[in-house]
Design a protein around this motif. Structure first.
Motif, PDB file in Angstrom:
ATOM      1  N   THR A  37      37.957  -6.026  -2.464  1.00 21.91           N
ATOM      2  CA  THR A  37      37.089  -5.608  -3.283  1.00 21.91           C
ATOM      3  C   THR A  37      35.692  -5.922  -2.898  1.00 21.91           C
ATOM      4  OG1 THR A  37      38.732  -5.998  -5.093  1.00 21.91           O
ATOM      5  CG2 THR A  37      36.373  -5.781  -5.702  1.00 21.91           C
ATOM      6  N   TYR A  38      34.700  -4.656  -3.084  1.00 28.07           N
ATOM      7  CA  TYR A  38      33.330  -4.925  -2.491  1.00 28.07           C
ATOM      8  C   TYR A  38      32.531  -4.238  -3.455  1.00 28.07           C
ATOM      9  CZ  TYR A  38      35.312  -6.046   2.073  1.00 28.07           C
ATOM     10  OH  TYR A  38      36.182  -6.962   2.826  1.00 28.07           O
ATOM     11  N   VAL A  39      31.293  -4.896  -3.541  1.00 25.64           N
ATOM     12  CA  VAL A  39      30.346  -4.354  -4.424  1.00 25.64           C
ATOM     13  C   VAL A  39      29.218  -3.820  -3.426  1.00 25.64           C
ATOM     14  CG1 VAL A  39      28.500  -4.709  -6.154  1.00 25.64           C
ATOM     15  CG2 VAL A  39      30.440  -5.856  -6.341  1.00 25.64           C
ATOM     16  N   ASP A  40      28.527  -2.434  -3.573  1.00 22.25           N
ATOM     17  CA  ASP A  40      27.852  -1.739  -2.627  1.00 22.25           C
ATOM     18  C   ASP A  40      26.636  -1.270  -3.284  1.00 22.25           C
ATOM     19  OD1 ASP A  40      28.661  -1.702   0.213  1.00 22.25           O
ATOM     20  OD2 ASP A  40      30.606  -1.261  -0.591  1.00 22.25           O
ATOM     21  N   VAL A  41      25.550  -1.676  -2.845  1.00 28.83           N
ATOM     22  CA  VAL A  41      24.186  -0.837  -3.381  1.00 28.83           C
ATOM     23  C   VAL A  41      23.893  -0.117  -2.385  1.00 28.83           C
ATOM     24  CG1 VAL A  41      21.853  -0.967  -4.167  1.00 28.83           C
ATOM     25  CG2 VAL A  41      23.415  -2.732  -4.746  1.00 28.83           C
ATOM     26  N   TYR A  42      23.769   1.317  -2.364  1.00 31.33           N
ATOM     27  CA  TYR A  42      23.477   2.302  -1.345  1.00 31.33           C
ATOM     28  C   TYR A  42      21.905   2.469  -1.472  1.00 31.33           C
ATOM     29  CZ  TYR A  42      28.433   2.557  -0.984  1.00 31.33           C
ATOM     30  OH  TYR A  42      29.700   2.258  -0.909  1.00 31.33           O
ATOM     31  N   ARG A  66      26.487  -5.444   2.063  1.00 29.26           N
ATOM     32  CA  ARG A  66      27.775  -5.444   1.189  1.00 29.26           C
ATOM     33  C   ARG A  66      28.153  -6.917   1.096  1.00 29.26           C
ATOM     34  NH1 ARG A  66      33.219  -2.254   2.872  1.00 29.26           N
ATOM     35  NH2 ARG A  66      32.090  -0.860   1.289  1.00 29.26           N
ATOM     36  N   THR A 114      28.212  -8.414  -2.797  1.00 27.75           N
ATOM     37  CA  THR A 114      29.713  -8.795  -3.069  1.00 27.75           C
ATOM     38  C   THR A 114      29.724 -10.248  -3.436  1.00 27.75           C
ATOM     39  OG1 THR A 114      30.786  -6.972  -1.663  1.00 27.75           O
ATOM     40  CG2 THR A 114      32.024  -8.690  -2.078  1.00 27.75           C
ATOM     41  N   SER A 156      28.088 -11.063  -6.760  1.00 27.11           N
ATOM     42  CA  SER A 156      28.752 -10.607  -7.728  1.00 27.11           C
ATOM     43  C   SER A 156      29.853 -11.767  -8.469  1.00 27.11           C
ATOM     44  CB  SER A 156      29.407  -9.292  -7.629  1.00 27.11           C
ATOM     45  OG  SER A 156      28.363  -8.473  -7.412  1.00 27.11           O
TER      46      SER A 156
END
Lengths: 281, 281
Positions: free
Chosen positions: A105-110, A126, A130, A133
């Motif tokens: 599971t990853y959190v990404d801001v593009y 990333r 991640t 978070s």
């Protein structure tokens, strides 16, 4: 001062504090603390009854061939420093605790992560978004403190927190510098004595650019050229990037106006140093 | 019953409840409620002092050409149903509130999202995990309730919550069915009368497969063939997928053993229906 290793214990502690009506200030770090970190702790102590500092060298924000293995560590020293500052909790989890088996599971801001350090360190942000978070969900802070030395990190994390609606107030804090202007960094310890002396070239070049802007030079290319010329006066310095960008969007600017970030990344020997300066025109 | 539209008001409400020591149970929905949703509310009422139901048709989990525009809505009816159940709060934000201007942050779970509905609806689960992360941060629940009709969604969200360390307990709840076996779904209302009658073919085929497994047939391919043969007895039914997978990893199995998910997606006219059954061998 408590040292908490498990996520469950950390959450239980924080939930208890919150149900007692106490505000939690959080300073995430990778350890090997310096005065820059301590300035964040001081700031956190001003507005929160409870201050939690995490020490976690996050593997996922280091790329292949980067300095994860040689990242400096000294938990006993860190512990003493934080005890002296009357920090309430060190959150000190293992890698296996934060990244459970077969995690995916990853959190990404593009967008804002494509440039500056994001361009030269693919995957870095990333890893940052991640882990931040995860740490927010472990520590459940009201306020979280980040140093502006990693200006892009502040922009990225602020955007992430805002867009995922984390109930956490992100507090950016000013860069802390040595008396000769070098921005504090845990990585400075990996410089040789001679490299350390010349490392001031980053700050000197930024100050020179700032002066020029104050004198009315608003052409971003001219400013970049000056930064480049100044830095390359030191032969061992290899430029990674020199950028002049809008502080909120991190988009390149041609003409400096509003809140603008002058940002540098320079490799001296094996050590990659970053520094920056925000101007407001 | 309160109706809360803003994220700030929702967080303030939940933080107050938590500081009063109350547990918050959360049922995220896309509205147009049916007995399936109400069974989740009932479950939530058992273990939490406060129950929050969100109604939010999440645009990012619908693909191009899917049924976002015709997704059924009836807020007044939903409100009455939830009032009758003595729900404490409906969280009813706008799309602009949940997705602020120029948002560009996403939460992704890889691997388990590649197959079943993830394969036929690319981007669907990114939309689900992103919105559920946002909603968790708005509602700050202790427990969150999800129906097993979307079995893959339960697997994906459980993995996400566990790996990002959300302090939220994910509670899967059994499928609620009409008396003839059709799994309740807000989309059933878009079936014609004749389609509705034949839609029972999904459940009937699953029950036949279950019987065969109980009788000792553990060959996944044979089971899939039976499911296919049964469903295609109804000419208007177009198969999207038939899968026999391990319930935790969603990996294909050849021989049924342990907790196994038999999952179907079938299009009848314009309506895509899903159903499933978990067997434990």
């Amino acid at each position: 001062m408590k040292i908490i290793n498990s996520i469950h214990d950390m959450q239980t502690f924080s939930q208890q504090q919150k149900s007692d009506g106490k505000k939690i200030g959080f300073v995430p770090t990778m350890g090997f603390l310096h005065k820059g970190h301590l300035s964040l702790v001081e700031e956190a102590k001003k507005r929160n009854e409870i201050v939690v500092v995490s020490i976690f060298v996050n593997p996922t924000q280091f790329g292949e061939g980067e300095d994860f293995d040689i990242y400096p560590k000294d938990f006993e020293r860190d512990k003493e420093m934080l005890e002296n500052m009357e920090v309430d909790v060190i959150f000190y989890p293992t890698v296996d605790e934060i990244y459970p088996k077969s995690y995916n599971t990853y959190v990404d801001v593009y967008g804002v992560t494509d440039k500056l350090c994001g361009a030269s360190r693919p995957g870095h942000f990333r890893g940052v978004t991640t882990v931040v978070s995860k740490l927010f969900n472990c520590v459940l802070p009201d306020n979280a403190y980040f140093g502006l030395k990693d200006a892009q990190q502040v922009v990225v994390i602020s955007k992430m927190a805002r867009e995922l609606h984390f109930p956490v107030n992100i507090v950016p804090c000013p860069i802390v510098r040595e008396s000769d202007g070098l921005a504090l960094s845990s990585r400075n310890v990996n410089l040789t004595k001679e490299q350390r002396e010349h490392a001031t070239v980053l700050y000197k070049s930024l100050k020179k650019a700032e002066e020029m802007i104050e004198d009315g030079c608003l052409d971003a290319n001219q400013i970049k050229q000056v930064l480049k010329d100044e830095i390359t006066t030191y032969q061992e310095a290899r430029l990674d990037y020199i950028e002049v960008v809008d502080f909120d969007t991190l988009e390149d600017v041609k003409t400096i106006q509003g809140k603008t970030l002058l940002a540098l990344a320079v490799k001296i020997g094996k050590v990659r140093l970053i520094d920056n300066l925000i101007v407001e025109v």
